[in-house]
Every structure is written in structure tokens, then in C-alpha cells.
Design a protein around this motif. Structure first.
Motif, PDB file in Angstrom:
ATOM      1  N   GLU A 128     -16.115 -29.923 -36.154  1.00  0.00           N
ATOM      2  CA  GLU A 128     -15.871 -29.111 -34.827  1.00  0.00           C
ATOM      3  C   GLU A 128     -15.635 -27.777 -35.436  1.00  0.00           C
ATOM      4  N   THR A 129     -16.772 -26.756 -35.836  1.00  0.00           N
ATOM      5  CA  THR A 129     -16.545 -25.807 -36.246  1.00  0.00           C
ATOM      6  C   THR A 129     -15.763 -24.618 -35.202  1.00  0.00           C
ATOM      7  N   ILE A 161     -18.791 -23.801 -32.853  1.00  0.00           N
ATOM      8  CA  ILE A 161     -18.927 -25.077 -31.815  1.00  0.00           C
ATOM      9  C   ILE A 161     -17.567 -24.906 -30.873  1.00  0.00           C
ATOM     10  N   GLU A 196     -24.969 -28.284 -37.083  1.00  0.00           N
ATOM     11  CA  GLU A 196     -24.109 -27.147 -36.364  1.00  0.00           C
ATOM     12  C   GLU A 196     -24.830 -26.557 -35.224  1.00  0.00           C
TER      13      GLU A 196
END
Length: 281
Positions: free
Chosen positions: A85-86, A89, A56
Motif C-alpha cells: 500500500e503505497t 494508494i 499500483e
């Protein structure tokens, strides 16, 4: 001890940390290039990284490098390859789109994130403000106002602007509108002198004698050494537009290179009145 990317010398990153493990070396270099506005070099190095070393933090660094170099298409290409996809992000890619004035695309990604994360995770203050700015720029004034009202009513506190600089081997810290220094009267006089020089050279202030911390730190350097040829300042927040324009002009008027490391990137203000970010920050 300051790291090379913290003091504004991207070229130092590889030659001085050869003893690092491979993962640390590659990550550090991707981040260093990005902070110094060398987005293409950051992307090139990212694509050389083995997949098992990418996490990440790596994605955030390379997307941030794209954001501060205007490389929107490259950022979107990388974003599409990310499996998890955090929130961080998403925040970084939205920042990239917004800086390039792709407000509708940024809004779509925000809505996508909200759909995929119900209930939505609490946004970082900076991301919340960014969302409000995107809504405002898209004509959704009421929605932008509601978001900012919610932010102000929450427990979220805006950080106080702080800046650090070193003169005569001693570290000094200043805060916005600081008057606590024993020689604050000299700093105030220097700030007024600088302001008059800026006005004489055509600068128009956004606010009367903006008292942001980096301006105070720069003024202190000139108080200690009026003929200094290099000043380095570290700041905990993003430099504002007025301070950025003013610092470019100060560097040219005083013929002094000024390096400001803010919360987002490193700015090299050269004696020709230009900045390494090419005004893209």
C-alpha cells in the motif's frame, strides 16, 4: 491526439483500441470507466484482470473510480487485498472516504500511514489540503489551521488554473481571471451576460463573477458561436462547486451540452440541467 477517455466517450475505449496489448487495454478501460463516473463497470473489469497485470496504477484507477461513484465498501474491499500500500494508494482511499463523509475512518487511515512510514513521506499538496479539511470537519480546527500554515510556508506552490478548448479547429488556453486574449472585452461581456442569465434563473454565486478558467473558456465558445450545441473544455484542476452548479444551469439555459474534463473526472453537463457525476465529485 486526445484519448477517448479524455474527450468523454467511455464507450469508445474498447472498440477503438482493440490493437493494444492486453494489459494496456484493460488498464485503459478501467481508467476510462472511472473518469466517466461508471464505477461499477470499472470494478467489474478490474476483477476480470489477471493478477499479474495489476500494479499500483491499476489500484489507483479502480479506487479512484470507487471514489467518484460513492462506492466506499467496494473501495475498502479492494484496499484490503493490496499487499503493498503505497502513499498514492493511501491518498486515493482517503479521498474516497472523505468524499463520502467518512472523516473518522479517513483520519484513522492517515494515522496508520504515518505509523507505518516513519519519517512520513512528504504529502502531495492535494493530500495535505485534504488532511486539513478532514481535521476541520472533525472539529480539530487548530490542527487543520497548523497543517495549512505549514503548507503555505513551504515551497509548495498551488497550480494556476488553466483551461483549454477548441473553436474553429484552433486550441485556445485560458487561465483564471485571464484578460490576455485579443477579444477579452467580448469575453468579459459574454461572462456578464451569462452571469445575469444565471441570476435570473436563481443561481447564487459563491463569489462575484467567479473568473475560473473553465467559465472563460465556455464564454469564449459562445462568443465564437452563439448557437453552439456542444462545448468541450479540459481543465488542469478540479472544478469548484460554484462552477459546477453554474455550468449545469448554463447547459440548460443555452441548450448546449458541455463536457468538462477536470483533474479528477469527466463531467457531462446535459441540456436538462443535470451532470453525469450526479453532483458527486
Amino acid at each position: 491526439m486526445p484519448q477517448p477517455n479524455q474527450i468523454g466517450y467511455a464507450a469508445m475505449s474498447v472498440c477503438q483500441i482493440f490493437s493494444f496489448r492486453k494489459k494496456e487495454l484493460l488498464f485503459f478501460s478501467v481508467n476510462s470507466y472511472g473518469l466517466n463516473g461508471m464505477g461499477l463497470q470499472s470494478i467489474e473489469l478490474y476483477y476480470q484482470m489477471p493478477k499479474e497485470l495489476i500494479n499500483e496504477a491499476t489500484y489507483i484507477c479502480v479506487l479512484n473510480a470507487c471514489s467518484h461513484s460513492g462506492l466506499v465498501n467496494e473501495a475498502l474491499s479492494i484496499f484490503k487485498t493490496i499487499e503493498i500500500e503505497t502513499q498514492r494508494i493511501y491518498t486515493t482511499i482517503i479521498d474516497c472516504l472523505s468524499r463520502a463523509l467518512f472523516f473518522e475512518e479517513a483520519q484513522k487511515l492517515m494515522e496508520e500511514f504515518e505509523r507505518l512510514h516513519i519519517p512520513a513521506l512528504p504529502m502531495y499538496p492535494s493530500a495535505t489540503v485534504l488532511l486539513a479539511n478532514v481535521d476541520g470537519s472533525s472539529g480539530h480546527i487548530d490542527k487543520a489551521s497548523d497543517i495549512k500554515t505549514q503548507l503555505y510556508q513551504s515551497d509548495t506552490k498551488k497550480r494556476i488554473g488553466l483551461a483549454w478548448t477548441v473553436t474553429n479547429r484552433q486550441v485556445y488556453q485560458f487561465r483564471a481571471h485571464d484578460r490576455s486574449h485579443p477579444r477579452s472585452h467580448e469575453i468579459k461581456a459574454e461572462l456578464e451576460k451569462i452571469a445575469n442569465e444565471l441570476i435570473d434563473h436563481g443561481h447564487v454565486f459563491d463569489a462575484i463573477l467567479c473568473g475560473h478558467s473553465e467559465k472563460i473558456a465556455i464564454a469564449w465558445n459562445f462568443v465564437v458561436n452563439p448557437h453552439t450545441s456542444k462545448i468541450q473544455v479540459t481543465k488542469n484542476l478540479r472544478v469548484c462547486g460554484d462552477c459546477h452548479r453554474a455550468t449545469k444551469l448554463i447547459a440548460a439555459i443555452r441548450q448546449c451540452e458541455i463536457i468538462v474534463s477536470d483533474a479528477n473526472r469527466i463531467h457531462h453537463f446535459y441540456t436538462n440541467g443535470q451532470c453525469s457525476c450526479n453532483d458527486y465529485f
